[in-house]
Design an enzyme around this catalytic site. Sequence first.
Site, PDB file in Angstrom:
ATOM      1  N   ASP A 104      41.420  20.451  45.424  1.00 37.88           N
ATOM      2  CA  ASP A 104      40.467  19.846  44.515  1.00 37.88           C
ATOM      3  C   ASP A 104      40.875  18.383  44.374  1.00 37.88           C
ATOM      4  OD1 ASP A 104      38.505  19.394  42.722  1.00 37.88           O
ATOM      5  OD2 ASP A 104      39.209  20.824  41.219  1.00 37.88           O
ATOM      6  N   ASP A 277      37.152  29.929  43.459  1.00 39.60           N
ATOM      7  CA  ASP A 277      38.525  29.860  42.974  1.00 39.60           C
ATOM      8  C   ASP A 277      38.451  30.077  41.483  1.00 39.60           C
ATOM      9  OD1 ASP A 277      39.314  27.207  41.250  1.00 39.60           O
ATOM     10  OD2 ASP A 277      37.536  26.891  42.474  1.00 39.60           O
ATOM     11  N   CYS A 315      43.960  51.259  43.538  1.00 40.73           N
ATOM     12  CA  CYS A 315      44.475  49.964  44.018  1.00 40.73           C
ATOM     13  C   CYS A 315      45.677  50.172  44.930  1.00 40.73           C
ATOM     14  CB  CYS A 315      44.859  49.101  42.815  1.00 40.73           C
ATOM     15  SG  CYS A 315      45.563  47.505  43.289  1.00 40.73           S
ATOM     16  N   CYS A 317      47.918  47.778  45.671  1.00 42.41           N
ATOM     17  CA  CYS A 317      48.932  46.738  45.497  1.00 42.41           C
ATOM     18  C   CYS A 317      50.306  47.334  45.211  1.00 42.41           C
ATOM     19  CB  CYS A 317      48.517  45.753  44.396  1.00 42.41           C
ATOM     20  SG  CYS A 317      49.053  46.218  42.736  1.00 42.41           S
ATOM     21  N   CYS A 320      50.718  48.848  41.651  1.00 43.79           N
ATOM     22  CA  CYS A 320      50.063  50.136  41.416  1.00 43.79           C
ATOM     23  C   CYS A 320      50.692  51.255  42.252  1.00 43.79           C
ATOM     24  CB  CYS A 320      48.562  50.039  41.709  1.00 43.79           C
ATOM     25  SG  CYS A 320      47.699  49.028  40.495  1.00 43.79           S
ATOM     26  N   HIS A 346      48.878  42.240  40.959  1.00 44.32           N
ATOM     27  CA  HIS A 346      47.791  43.223  40.912  1.00 44.32           C
ATOM     28  C   HIS A 346      46.437  42.521  40.815  1.00 44.32           C
ATOM     29  CE1 HIS A 346      45.128  46.451  39.735  1.00 44.32           C
ATOM     30  NE2 HIS A 346      44.717  45.633  38.783  1.00 44.32           N
TER      31      HIS A 346
END
Length: 384
Positions: A104, A277, A315, A317, A320, A346
């Site tokens: 940015d 984003d 999930c 991840c 999890c 997560h």
Amino acid sequence: MNTATSRAEPSAPRLFSVDAVDPGSCARGGRIATAHGTVETPNFMPVATAGTVKGITPAQLEEAGAQIVLANTYHLALRPGVDLVETQGGLHRFMGWPGPILTDSGGYQVFSLASLRKVSEEGVDFRSHVDGARLALTPEDVVTLQLRLGVDILMPLDECLPAPVDRGDAERAAARTLRWARRSQVVERGDDHVLFGIVQGGVFADLRRQCVAELVALGFPGYAVGGLSVGEAIEMTRDVAAATAAAVPAGAPRYLMGVGRPEDLLRFVGMGYDLFDCVLPTRNGRNGMLFTWDGPVNIRLARHARDPEPVDAACGCYACRTFSRAYLRHLAVSGEMLGPQLASLHNLYFYLDLMRQMRARIAAGTFASWAAQQIARIEEGAAT
Ligand SMILES: [Zn+2]
């Protein structure tokens, strides 16, 4: 990316290609090719403001499926300074992220963080929020700083006004943003550094459409939509975002800056946005708020104290797969540093999985009905 071909035909490099269009919405699946790899779209950029996604290593980002990250020119220019990053081999090497990076411009930060700010046609003059040092940046400087960071996708300096903005101010800021965009374009870049145009125009759909038309006349390879979700009502954000997306040519990537919650992303992808984003996955993670397909979970609540189940059984991840809600709650209420790290991990995994699933539904031509179901499910969960 075949840079040899790109250099031989400067007008020919293909930044963006659309592979699939959903029959029931404006959602499309595609690819953005950069010098550091390809980004499948629609996609989400984890926010690495100061050259780090807070609490998450690049290896973890990669495992979570991140394909591109967003860093911030304003923050990096103030600390550690672009000179330092440049002497360390550029931002990719400095932060240990080999994939695509979008920066940015820092326009938003100059307007929201810096003090004693003076804006003129020449550029912005302000005091650093870090150490009070006085700095002046022109649109040309901002492009040069991003080139020295070595990033793949650059944003021009734009004038961001906080909501609510009246029509006259929105018109003046959009006009100045356009003049700055023209000056940014003139800075010599080479094919490996792509400059997007930024659409401003407040909450006025006609101003937004006019701004898009003028940017398209200048000829940018991609278009970012800024200045939305800055305090206006969400219905207003949606209406203006839809009108703006429809005005951007289908052959260019559309990036909706700084937005939003999972249910928002499902809606904005349906309007034809390709890139997003947002700080929510990491910021909310640090506060113990975890996103799931059934709405957000506040892990600090007593009801999770003895819950042996993971945050989200669906999930994949690391958090999890490994830990219970009871353990994550213990970390959060004890102020253990692993708590915010696992929660951020997560949440990023959730956002990136959400984008993956959207891409799969677009490819299958079933996005619209699936997205409507997920929005209803998330919003129902959030209400309980
Ligand atoms: Zn998880």
